[in-house]
Design an enzyme around this catalytic site. Structure first.
Site, PDB file in Angstrom:
ATOM      1  N   SER A   1       0.825  -1.200   0.000  1.00 48.83           N
ATOM      2  CA  SER A   1       0.000   0.000   0.000  1.00 48.83           C
ATOM      3  C   SER A   1       0.859   1.250   0.000  1.00 48.83           C
ATOM      4  O   SER A   1       2.006   1.242   0.497  1.00 48.83           O
ATOM      5  CB  SER A   1      -0.901   0.011   1.240  1.00 48.83           C
ATOM      6  OG  SER A   1      -1.525   1.269   1.423  1.00 48.83           O
TER       7      SER A   1
ATOM      8  N   TYR B   1      -1.543  -0.419  10.137  1.00 57.93           N
ATOM      9  CA  TYR B   1      -1.656  -0.782   8.724  1.00 57.93           C
ATOM     10  C   TYR B   1      -0.404  -0.391   7.953  1.00 57.93           C
ATOM     11  O   TYR B   1       0.161  -1.195   7.197  1.00 57.93           O
ATOM     12  CB  TYR B   1      -2.884  -0.097   8.130  1.00 57.93           C
ATOM     13  CG  TYR B   1      -3.095  -0.351   6.656  1.00 57.93           C
ATOM     14  CD1 TYR B   1      -3.453  -1.621   6.193  1.00 57.93           C
ATOM     15  CD2 TYR B   1      -2.956   0.674   5.715  1.00 57.93           C
ATOM     16  CE1 TYR B   1      -3.663  -1.857   4.838  1.00 57.93           C
ATOM     17  CE2 TYR B   1      -3.165   0.450   4.370  1.00 57.93           C
ATOM     18  CZ  TYR B   1      -3.514  -0.814   3.932  1.00 57.93           C
ATOM     19  OH  TYR B   1      -3.721  -1.053   2.597  1.00 57.93           O
TER      20      TYR B   1
ATOM     21  N   LYS C   1       2.272  -2.855   6.044  1.00 57.70           N
ATOM     22  CA  LYS C   1       2.460  -2.784   4.595  1.00 57.70           C
ATOM     23  C   LYS C   1       3.890  -2.386   4.239  1.00 57.70           C
ATOM     24  O   LYS C   1       4.427  -2.828   3.213  1.00 57.70           O
ATOM     25  CB  LYS C   1       1.461  -1.804   3.984  1.00 57.70           C
ATOM     26  CG  LYS C   1       0.027  -2.335   3.957  1.00 57.70           C
ATOM     27  CD  LYS C   1      -0.089  -3.663   3.215  1.00 57.70           C
ATOM     28  CE  LYS C   1      -1.534  -4.068   2.991  1.00 57.70           C
ATOM     29  NZ  LYS C   1      -1.656  -5.396   2.316  1.00 57.70           N
TER      30      LYS C   1
END
Length: 262
Positions: free
Chosen positions: A146, A159, A163
């Site tokens: 991401s 997150y 990632k």
């Protein structure tokens, strides 16, 4: 012809998180380019719809409902794909995601869960797939990372950290598995999947995201699927250890979560 470099007839792919969104679009794209595809997620009904699209492209689909948040289940998927479809050439580690959270609400357990869901499961499947990839003469692994793995914004600590780890895992694994297995990743920006339902149905939020994206729009799952096909196919035969940006030019978070100063 250059198009022939994108063809993958006779090859077999496995795609995780394939019931909808990027995973579903990637599975169908690989089938349209000639591959048989094993697809897995928790929801069988969704997988059956994707399988119908794969079969409409003239390819075989293997539906494997599973809770892939368990690394053991992810590892098992490699053997299921190879046994069910005869070989394994391509792995797409699409499953992942973590709900944004304020810093003080991000417990060590929350961070560890994010790492397992986004990184450990990808490693479990890739590790289990490697003997099958080698038996098929080599292969390609594509990890879905991401933009939040390289930019900073409030609320994305778990997150973004996971990632970022997946992106560097890609670089490290590419050295371990070269020259017969290529490993690359895609750093995805804002894409119109179920994760963005609240944005796509809210004109104010959607306009905010679009205005903060240089290309002026939210991505489509097929934008990412096209990159998956490139990295999975001989078109990228001289590419490994790369993290390809498919993010509309985004260099900063394009959605303000409204988290205040501590």
């Amino acid at each position: 012809m250059i198009w022939d470099r994108f063809r993958i007839e006779g090859r077999v792919a496995v795609v995780t998180g394939a019931g909808r969104g990027i995973g579903a679009a990637s599975a169908v794209a690989l089938a349209q380019a000639g591959a048989d595809v094993a697809i897995s997620s928790r929801t069988e009904d969704q997988l059956r719809k994707v399988a119908a699209e794969i079969e409409a492209a003239g390819r075989r689909a293997l539906v494997v409902p599973a809770d892939l948040s368990d690394p053991a289940a992810a590892a098992e998927l490699a053997g299921r794909a190879a046994e069910g479809l005869g070989r394994l050439d391509i792995v797409v580690n699409n499953m992942g995601g973590t709900i944004p959270n304020a810093f003080l609400d991000t417990t060590p357990e929350y961070l560890e869960n994010a790492f397992q869901f986004n990184v450990s499961t990808a490693h479990a499947l890739t590790r289990a797939a490697v003997p099958h990839l080698l038996a098929a003469g080599g292969g390609s692994v594509v990890n879905i990372s991401s933009v939040m793995g390289r930019v900073a914004g409030r609320g994305y600590l778990a997150y973004g950290t996971a990632k970022a780890a997946l992106a560097h895992y890609t670089r490290l694994a590419s050295f371990d598995l070269a020259p017969r297995v290529r490993v690359n990743a895609i750093a995805v920006g804002s894409v119109a999947t179920s994760a963005l339902d609240i944005v796509m149905t809210n004109d104010e939020l959607r306009t905010q995201m679009e205005s903060k994206t240089p290309l002026g729009r939210i991505g489509d799952p097929e934008d990412v699927a096209a990159a998956v096909l490139y990295l999975a196919s001989p078109a990228s035969a001289y590419v490994t250890g790369s993290v390809l940006r498919v993010d509309g030019g985004t260099d900063a978070p394009n959605l303000d979560l409204g988290l205040e100063d501590l």
